[in-house]
Motif scaffolding. Structure first.
Motif, PDB file in Angstrom:
ATOM      1  N   HIS A  36      97.891 178.396 102.830  1.00 19.48           N
ATOM      2  CA  HIS A  36      98.059 179.810 102.510  1.00 19.48           C
ATOM      3  C   HIS A  36      99.191 180.402 103.173  1.00 19.48           C
ATOM      4  O   HIS A  36      99.254 180.571 104.291  1.00 19.48           O
ATOM      5  CB  HIS A  36      96.717 180.561 102.825  1.00 19.48           C
ATOM      6  N   LEU A  37     100.241 181.114 102.293  1.00 18.32           N
ATOM      7  CA  LEU A  37     101.152 181.681 103.027  1.00 18.32           C
ATOM      8  C   LEU A  37     100.995 182.989 103.809  1.00 18.32           C
ATOM      9  O   LEU A  37     100.121 183.754 103.177  1.00 18.32           O
ATOM     10  CB  LEU A  37     102.243 182.120 101.852  1.00 18.32           C
ATOM     11  N   ARG A  75     102.577 179.288  93.882  1.00 20.46           N
ATOM     12  CA  ARG A  75     101.521 179.942  94.884  1.00 20.46           C
ATOM     13  C   ARG A  75     100.374 178.824  94.979  1.00 20.46           C
ATOM     14  O   ARG A  75      99.746 178.595  95.974  1.00 20.46           O
ATOM     15  CB  ARG A  75     101.173 181.305  94.677  1.00 20.46           C
ATOM     16  N   SER A 102      95.665 185.615  99.278  1.00 19.75           N
ATOM     17  CA  SER A 102      95.082 185.002 100.806  1.00 19.75           C
ATOM     18  C   SER A 102      94.447 185.925 101.676  1.00 19.75           C
ATOM     19  O   SER A 102      94.050 185.741 102.679  1.00 19.75           O
ATOM     20  CB  SER A 102      96.660 184.875 101.871  1.00 19.75           C
ATOM     21  N   TYR A 125      95.648 183.344  95.761  1.00 19.51           N
ATOM     22  CA  TYR A 125      97.145 183.958  95.118  1.00 19.51           C
ATOM     23  C   TYR A 125      97.313 185.169  96.140  1.00 19.51           C
ATOM     24  O   TYR A 125      98.620 185.554  96.316  1.00 19.51           O
ATOM     25  CB  TYR A 125      96.725 184.655  93.932  1.00 19.51           C
ATOM     26  N   ASN A 183     106.167 177.367 105.758  1.00 19.50           N
ATOM     27  CA  ASN A 183     105.784 178.231 104.408  1.00 19.50           C
ATOM     28  C   ASN A 183     106.881 178.440 103.578  1.00 19.50           C
ATOM     29  O   ASN A 183     106.898 179.023 102.567  1.00 19.50           O
ATOM     30  CB  ASN A 183     105.791 179.718 105.088  1.00 19.50           C
ATOM     31  N   LEU A 211     103.021 182.950  90.403  1.00 19.07           N
ATOM     32  CA  LEU A 211     101.601 182.583  90.941  1.00 19.07           C
ATOM     33  C   LEU A 211     101.289 181.059  90.883  1.00 19.07           C
ATOM     34  O   LEU A 211     100.558 180.504  91.862  1.00 19.07           O
ATOM     35  CB  LEU A 211     100.822 183.246  90.029  1.00 19.07           C
ATOM     36  N   SER A 261     109.289 179.876  97.698  1.00 21.65           N
ATOM     37  CA  SER A 261     108.531 180.641  98.658  1.00 21.65           C
ATOM     38  C   SER A 261     109.550 180.756  99.941  1.00 21.65           C
ATOM     39  O   SER A 261     110.034 179.963 100.479  1.00 21.65           O
ATOM     40  CB  SER A 261     107.132 180.002  99.318  1.00 21.65           C
ATOM     41  N   ASP A 303     106.831 185.320 100.534  1.00 19.32           N
ATOM     42  CA  ASP A 303     106.463 185.478  99.179  1.00 19.32           C
ATOM     43  C   ASP A 303     106.791 184.536  98.231  1.00 19.32           C
ATOM     44  O   ASP A 303     107.688 183.877  98.785  1.00 19.32           O
ATOM     45  CB  ASP A 303     106.947 186.961  98.685  1.00 19.32           C
ATOM     46  N   PHE A 304     106.498 184.517  97.021  1.00 19.48           N
ATOM     47  CA  PHE A 304     107.118 183.569  96.084  1.00 19.48           C
ATOM     48  C   PHE A 304     107.709 184.462  94.739  1.00 19.48           C
ATOM     49  O   PHE A 304     107.569 185.573  94.601  1.00 19.48           O
ATOM     50  CB  PHE A 304     105.984 182.782  95.124  1.00 19.48           C
TER      51      PHE A 304
END
Ligand SMILES: [Zn+2]
Length: 237
Positions: free
Chosen positions: A141-142, A131, A14, A12, A194, A128, A223, A147-148
């Motif tokens: 992993h972003l 993600r 990273s 969540y 991403n 979340l 994302s 962001d989401f």
């Protein structure tokens, strides 16, 4: 404690080596007991796990999931649409922040609509979840400048997300969980790994009111670069 996830990167936030346990991307409480096996799990750090648990606790309390689903759907369609027809002055901002509660009356569970339902918590949880699914399905992993965000659209607003879902994708994921309780689709952008778009369809009663007062059990998440997401947010507020 699950060794499989310990010291892994938190799905969540990273943060490397921070995971302490495993987390169900969709909380088990959202499902009937017979559908609680083999749900997606990912590594969270303690802080993210606690924050997500709070959202899940709130939503499993105010929204009817699992065994209540089928009754909820019937009740909701009937009662809420009737109430909305009666009260056409219902403020749009209130309409998007309603809360439903289960009340027992003469041995029968019935829905009661109260205010406010915290729509932000609903969207925060689905951001979340998306993600977590990116980690679970694509092991991605972003970076921190991504962001989401999740959104339930007003009528017509889904076109943007549906168009994204139909674009050229590096990866496409389509899953049905818990006998259709949650169905989701994810698409990883061809241009930028991403960037992704997710669509969730929640069966039965898990419906929230969109801006135009219509009921929706569809949630979209994307994302994107943080700057892009901030730009969208400034337009919907
Ligand atoms: Zn974390």
């Amino acid at each position: 404690m699950s060794k499989k996830f310990k010291n892994k990167t938190c799905a969540y936030c990273s943060t490397p080596n921070s995971a302490t346990t495993g987390d169900h991307v969709f909380a088990r409480e959202f499902f009937d007991e017979k559908h609680r096996h083999n749900l997606p799990k990912i590594p969270p750090c303690e802080n993210c796990n606690n924050e997500k648990s709070k959202l899940e606790h709130y939503l499993t309390t105010v929204l009817p999931f699992g065994s209540q689903t089928k009754n909820a759907e019937i009740n909701l369609r009937y009662n809420v649409s009737k109430r909305l027809k009666r009260n056409n002055k219902l403020d749009r901002s209130l309409a998007s922040s309603m809360e439903y509660r289960w009340v027992e009356k003469d041995g029968i569970l019935a829905r009661q609509m109260t205010l406010p339902f915290d729509g932000k918590k609903y969207h925060d949880l689905f951001a979340l979840i998306a993600r977590g699914l990116v980690v679970h399905h694509w092991n991605l992993h972003l970076p921190l400048d991504y962001d989401f965000m999740a959104i339930t659209t007003a009528k017509g607003g889904e076109e943007f997300f549906e168009r994204n879902l139909s674009l050229n994708a590096t990866k496409l994921t389509s899953v049905s969980l818990g006998d259709g309780m949650f169905q989701y689709k994810g698409m990883q952008s061809f241009d930028d790994p991403n960037k992704s778009t997710w669509k969730f369809i929640i069966a039965g009663g898990t419906q929230v009111l969109g801006d135009n007062g219509l009921l929706s059990s569809v949630v979209y998440a994307i994302s994107e670069k943080k700057s892009f997401i901030e730009d969208i947010r400034s337009h919907i507020r």
